[in-house]
Design a protein around this motif. Sequence first.
Motif, short mmCIF file in Angstrom:
data_model
loop_
_atom_site.label_atom_id
_atom_site.label_comp_id
_atom_site.label_asym_id
_atom_site.label_seq_id
_atom_site.Cartn_x
_atom_site.Cartn_y
_atom_site.Cartn_z
N VAL A 161 -20.45 -22.14 39.18
CA VAL A 161 -19.71 -20.91 39.46
C VAL A 161 -20.64 -19.70 39.33
CG1 VAL A 161 -17.83 -19.42 38.67
CG2 VAL A 161 -17.46 -21.87 38.86
N LYS A 174 -22.76 -19.35 42.30
CA LYS A 174 -21.99 -19.22 43.55
C LYS A 174 -22.40 -20.29 44.55
CE LYS A 174 -21.34 -14.26 43.09
NZ LYS A 174 -21.68 -12.96 43.61
N TYR A 217 -16.49 -11.12 47.27
CA TYR A 217 -16.39 -12.17 46.27
C TYR A 217 -16.24 -11.50 44.91
CZ TYR A 217 -17.70 -16.49 43.76
OH TYR A 217 -17.72 -17.60 42.95
N THR A 218 -15.09 -11.70 44.27
CA THR A 218 -14.84 -11.11 42.96
C THR A 218 -14.55 -12.22 41.97
OG1 THR A 218 -13.83 -9.22 44.08
CG2 THR A 218 -13.45 -9.42 41.72
N GLU A 219 -15.27 -12.21 40.86
CA GLU A 219 -15.13 -13.25 39.85
C GLU A 219 -14.71 -12.64 38.52
OE1 GLU A 219 -18.39 -15.67 37.28
OE2 GLU A 219 -18.65 -15.75 39.46
N SER A 220 -13.73 -13.25 37.86
CA SER A 220 -13.36 -12.82 36.51
C SER A 220 -13.17 -14.07 35.65
CB SER A 220 -12.09 -11.97 36.54
OG SER A 220 -11.00 -12.72 37.04
N LYS A 221 -13.37 -13.89 34.35
CA LYS A 221 -13.27 -15.01 33.41
C LYS A 221 -12.38 -14.58 32.26
CE LYS A 221 -16.40 -18.12 30.95
NZ LYS A 221 -17.80 -18.41 30.63
N TYR A 272 -11.84 -19.37 35.14
CA TYR A 272 -12.24 -18.37 36.13
C TYR A 272 -11.13 -18.10 37.13
CZ TYR A 272 -17.06 -19.35 34.70
OH TYR A 272 -18.21 -19.49 33.99
N THR A 273 -11.10 -16.88 37.64
CA THR A 273 -10.29 -16.52 38.80
C THR A 273 -11.24 -15.87 39.79
OG1 THR A 273 -8.29 -16.20 37.50
CG2 THR A 273 -8.36 -15.17 39.68
N ILE A 274 -11.30 -16.45 40.99
CA ILE A 274 -12.21 -15.94 42.01
C ILE A 274 -11.37 -15.52 43.22
CG2 ILE A 274 -14.05 -16.58 43.61
CD1 ILE A 274 -15.00 -18.51 41.35
#
Length: 176
Positions: A32, A35, A115-119, A125-127
Motif C-alpha cells: 500500500v 502504491k 489517489y488519496t490514502e488514509s489510515k 486503510y481507506t483509499i
Amino acid sequence: MKRLNLILGLSLLFIGIQSFAQTDKETTVKIVADKNYVFVANSAMPMSNNDISKVLNMMPGGQGGASINLSGSQYDVRVTKDSVVAYLPYYGRSFSAPMDPSQGGIKFTSKDFTYTESKNKKGAYTILINTKDVKRENYRFTINISTNGYASLTASSINKQPILFNGYLDEPKKKD
C-alpha cells in the motif's frame, strides 16, 4: 447513503469474505505504501433494487440481491504509482450502455487520476481513487483494506449504480 455504503462495506468485509487473507500485515503495509498492488475480487454485490433482485433470482443458484461469487475468475484492479487498470464485471442498473456489448463491465486503464490514502488507528486503510481520463465515464473507487489484506472496493460513476466487490490485496506478479 454514504454512511450506509460504509457500514455495509465494512460489515461485508468482516462477515462475508470466503477466502483466506493473501498477505500478512508487513506485506500489506509495504504494497500500500509503494502504491503497487492488485485488488482481486472474490464476490460482487450490486446495490440492488427490485429489478435487479428479480433478475438475480432467475440466475442459476440465484439469491436475489445477494452476493455473486467471483472466485476462480480473473477480475481485478491493478494499482501502480502511474496507472490504474480495472477489469471488473458489472451487475446493476446502467443509465447509458455502450453500443458494443463487449465494452460492458468496468474495464479501463487510467493514467490521470487522484489517489488519496488514509489510515485509521487500528491500521486499516481507506483509499479513494478518482479517474479523470476514462473515455466513456470516470469512476470513483473506494477501497477499504484491513491489516491482513482483506479488502472491499466500492465502484461508482455517474452512469451506473454503485457496486461493492469483496476480495483481497495481492502483490503484483513479477515479469520474467
